[in-house]
Scaffold this motif. Structure first.
Motif, PDB file in Angstrom:
ATOM      1  N   THR A 208       0.854  -1.185   0.000  1.00  9.11           N
ATOM      2  CA  THR A 208       0.000   0.000   0.000  1.00  9.11           C
ATOM      3  C   THR A 208       0.888   1.233   0.000  1.00  9.11           C
ATOM      4  OG1 THR A 208      -0.143  -0.243   2.403  1.00  9.11           O
ATOM      5  CG2 THR A 208      -1.999  -1.058   1.106  1.00  9.11           C
ATOM      6  N   HIS A 210       0.343   4.364   1.247  1.00 18.15           N
ATOM      7  CA  HIS A 210       0.297   5.313   2.354  1.00 18.15           C
ATOM      8  C   HIS A 210       0.693   4.697   3.692  1.00 18.15           C
ATOM      9  CE1 HIS A 210      -2.301   7.143  -0.718  1.00 18.15           C
ATOM     10  NE2 HIS A 210      -1.972   8.291  -0.185  1.00 18.15           N
ATOM     11  N   SER A 211       1.010   3.404   3.702  1.00 16.25           N
ATOM     12  CA  SER A 211       1.328   2.739   4.965  1.00 16.25           C
ATOM     13  C   SER A 211       2.771   3.007   5.366  1.00 16.25           C
ATOM     14  CB  SER A 211       1.095   1.234   4.834  1.00 16.25           C
ATOM     15  OG  SER A 211       2.055   0.655   3.974  1.00 16.25           O
ATOM     16  N   ASP A 223       0.227   6.541  -7.893  1.00 16.68           N
ATOM     17  CA  ASP A 223      -0.953   7.022  -7.177  1.00 16.68           C
ATOM     18  C   ASP A 223      -1.627   8.121  -7.986  1.00 16.68           C
ATOM     19  OD1 ASP A 223      -1.003   5.429  -4.998  1.00 16.68           O
ATOM     20  OD2 ASP A 223      -0.370   6.932  -3.549  1.00 16.68           O
ATOM     21  N   GLY A 330      -5.805  -5.062   2.855  1.00 15.98           N
ATOM     22  CA  GLY A 330      -5.610  -3.624   2.899  1.00 15.98           C
ATOM     23  C   GLY A 330      -4.911  -3.205   4.173  1.00 15.98           C
ATOM     24  N   ALA A 375      -5.143   7.121   6.656  1.00 11.89           N
ATOM     25  CA  ALA A 375      -5.486   6.587   5.336  1.00 11.89           C
ATOM     26  C   ALA A 375      -6.111   5.214   5.503  1.00 11.89           C
ATOM     27  CB  ALA A 375      -4.254   6.493   4.445  1.00 11.89           C
ATOM     28  N   GLU A 377      -6.852   1.925   3.017  1.00 16.97           N
ATOM     29  CA  GLU A 377      -6.514   1.396   1.696  1.00 16.97           C
ATOM     30  C   GLU A 377      -7.028  -0.033   1.560  1.00 16.97           C
ATOM     31  OE1 GLU A 377      -2.399   2.778   0.312  1.00 16.97           O
ATOM     32  OE2 GLU A 377      -2.215   2.867   2.494  1.00 16.97           O
ATOM     33  N   ASN A 385      -5.148  -0.869  -6.088  1.00 16.11           N
ATOM     34  CA  ASN A 385      -5.654  -0.518  -4.759  1.00 16.11           C
ATOM     35  C   ASN A 385      -6.567   0.697  -4.893  1.00 16.11           C
ATOM     36  OD1 ASN A 385      -3.800  -2.412  -3.956  1.00 16.11           O
ATOM     37  ND2 ASN A 385      -2.536  -1.016  -2.759  1.00 16.11           N
ATOM     38  N   TRP A 387      -7.952   3.969  -2.239  1.00 13.84           N
ATOM     39  CA  TRP A 387      -7.599   4.554  -0.958  1.00 13.84           C
ATOM     40  C   TRP A 387      -8.302   5.882  -0.740  1.00 13.84           C
ATOM     41  CZ3 TRP A 387      -5.462   9.275  -1.915  1.00 13.84           C
ATOM     42  CH2 TRP A 387      -4.785   9.451  -3.125  1.00 13.84           C
ATOM     43  N   THR A 389      -7.745   9.441   2.074  1.00 14.50           N
ATOM     44  CA  THR A 389      -6.968  10.060   3.145  1.00 14.50           C
ATOM     45  C   THR A 389      -7.757  11.206   3.760  1.00 14.50           C
ATOM     46  OG1 THR A 389      -5.862  11.611   1.645  1.00 14.50           O
ATOM     47  CG2 THR A 389      -4.790   9.471   2.022  1.00 14.50           C
TER      48      THR A 389
END
Length: 437
Positions: A208, A210-211, A223, A330, A375, A377, A385, A387, A389
């Motif tokens: 992912t 944003h992790s 993205d 996710g 976030a 996801e 994916n 997502w 935020t």
């Protein structure tokens, strides 16, 4: 009988197959005595068939009738000759005959030889030795018969890692060829390489953007998002080391177009948890705007002359991130951050038709602000994916983010709450889902 003394005599008659008979005979001198004895036959129990076997779960057939697993005792059986057959998994069939009669049992102790199958053993190097169940069989290549069933095959050679695996052999008339690959002590076997690649593919499937966990090496992602603020977002990310990834992004809100470089470091001590940090450096440019002599100035007055006003920005951010991962489904991430912004925007924060300061005065805004965000996801498949935020800011408003949509002379300040929805596209050599099972 002759020469018997006169008087009474006890006469006894015996036979192996008859009951004993006795009688008293009276003998007179000069006379012959005649005595008749009748022997009754002995009644004997019918003979039995008794079958034992040297292996467990051996099945016994007597005259083609299944009598169950050995040992077997068949009592109710006619006298005569009987066909005996004993079978067991992995053993050759045992056959014989036996006879029964009244009082005569037939006992068979069946010895079932191990059933074999032809096998050829090969290896990728010369001088290797073949072991079966820890017993040395001989040098490789080797060919011969081996017992059917499951056995541990091991190939050993000097300066190479032993290769061991359990293989089930089944009965066959064709030679089964087993090829083994030995590797050096500092190398991986093909199976180990595939296992490592499978783990990497699972990491790619679970990746992912944003992790806190960094992207797997050699994986590239794109993205694409829409939101407020900025209004559009595009980022290219790539895993470059085990604990490090790099990114390049573009954001726009029309008024300001920003370019960003980022580096993220992270670790995943547990399958469900990762922690990390991200450093962001960026800047942007926007269209120049002109002011007229009658353009109002915040605090009163007008510009008094024509002017040209640049739009640009520089920023630096540092994020601390924590993520909970849901296997391959996710992740949920939370972060806290500190940002430094230096914006050149000469206009008021809530009115883009009013100058923030008179001409000639410095109108650049420098801010340090805190930021809290998160976030959510979802990994839809191996390449996609989705997502969302959400972020909130602690600190002063950025004037450059104010009065974006409404009328030029009537608007709102920087909302300090930013949201975005988007997708992540993954690029690289990816396995199908079936290959991961």
């Amino acid at each position: 009988m002759e020469d018997l003394a006169p008087g009474e005599h006890l006469v006894e008659a015996t036979h192996d197959d008859y009951q004993e008979a006795t009688a008293v005979a009276s003998v007179e001198a000069g006379k012959q005595a005649v005595l008749q004895l009748r022997l009754a036959p002995i009644e004997r129990a019918p003979g039995r068939v008794i079958v034992n076997a040297d292996v467990a779960k051996a099945r016994v057939f007597v005259d083609n009738e299944d009598q169950g697993e050995a040992p077997v005792v068949v009592s109710e059986i006619p006298a005569g000759t009987h066909a005996i057959r004993v079978i067991a998994p992995g053993r050759q069939e045992f056959r014989t005959t036996c006879n029964t009669a009244p009082g005569q049992d037939c006992e068979i102790n069946a010895v079932l030889a191990v059933e074999g199958t032809p096998v050829r053993i090969e290896a990728n190097i010369s001088g290797a030795q073949f072991y079966l169940n820890d017993d040395l069989i001989g040098p490789v290549p080797w060919e011969g018969e081996l017992p059917i069933g499951s056995h541990r095959f091991e190939i050993r050679a000097e300066d190479y890692r032993p290769h061991s695996e359990v293989i089930a052999l089944r009965s066959s008339d064709e030679v089964r060829v087993l090829s083994f690959t030995l590797v050096g002590f500092d190398q991986l076997t093909p199976e180990e390489e595939r296992a490592l690649e499978r783990e990497r593919q699972i990491a790619i499937r679970s990746a992912t953007s944003h992790s806190a966990a960094v992207l797997p090496s050699d994986l590239a992602i794109l993205d694409i998002g829409l939101g407020y603020l900025p209004m559009a977002h595009m980022k290219l990310g790539v895993g470059i080391m085990k604990y490090l990834e790099a990114g390049f992004a573009f954001h726009t809100m029309g008024r300001l177009n920003q370019f960003e470089l980022s580096a993220k470091a992270g670790v995943q001590p547990l399958k469900q948890l990762s922690v990390g940090g991200r450093l962001t450096l960026g800047g942007g440019l926007g269209p120049k705007r002109a002011s007229e002599p009658d353009t109002p100035v915040l605090g009163g007055g007008v510009a008094g002359a024509e002017g040209e006003h640049k739009t640009n920005s520089f920023y630096l951010g540092l994020d601390a991130i924590g993520t909970i991962h849901f296997n391959r489904a996710g992740a949920v991430s939370l972060w806290v951050a500190m940002d430094y912004h230096s914006d050149r925007w000469d206009w008021a924060g809530d009115n883009r038709s009013m100058l923030h300061a008179p001409l000639g005065e410095e109108a650049r805004q420098n801010l340090v602000r805190g930021r809290i965000g998160g976030a959510l996801e979802f990994t839809l498949n191996k390449r996609l994916n989705i997502w969302g935020t959400f972020e909130g800011v602690l600190g002063k408003e950025r004037r450059i983010y104010g009065n974006v949509f409404l009328k030029p002379d009537k608007g709102r300040f920087d909302p300090q709450i930013y949201t975005m929805l988007g997708i992540t596209l993954k690029f690289g050599s990816l396995w199908d889902e079936e290959e991961l099972e």
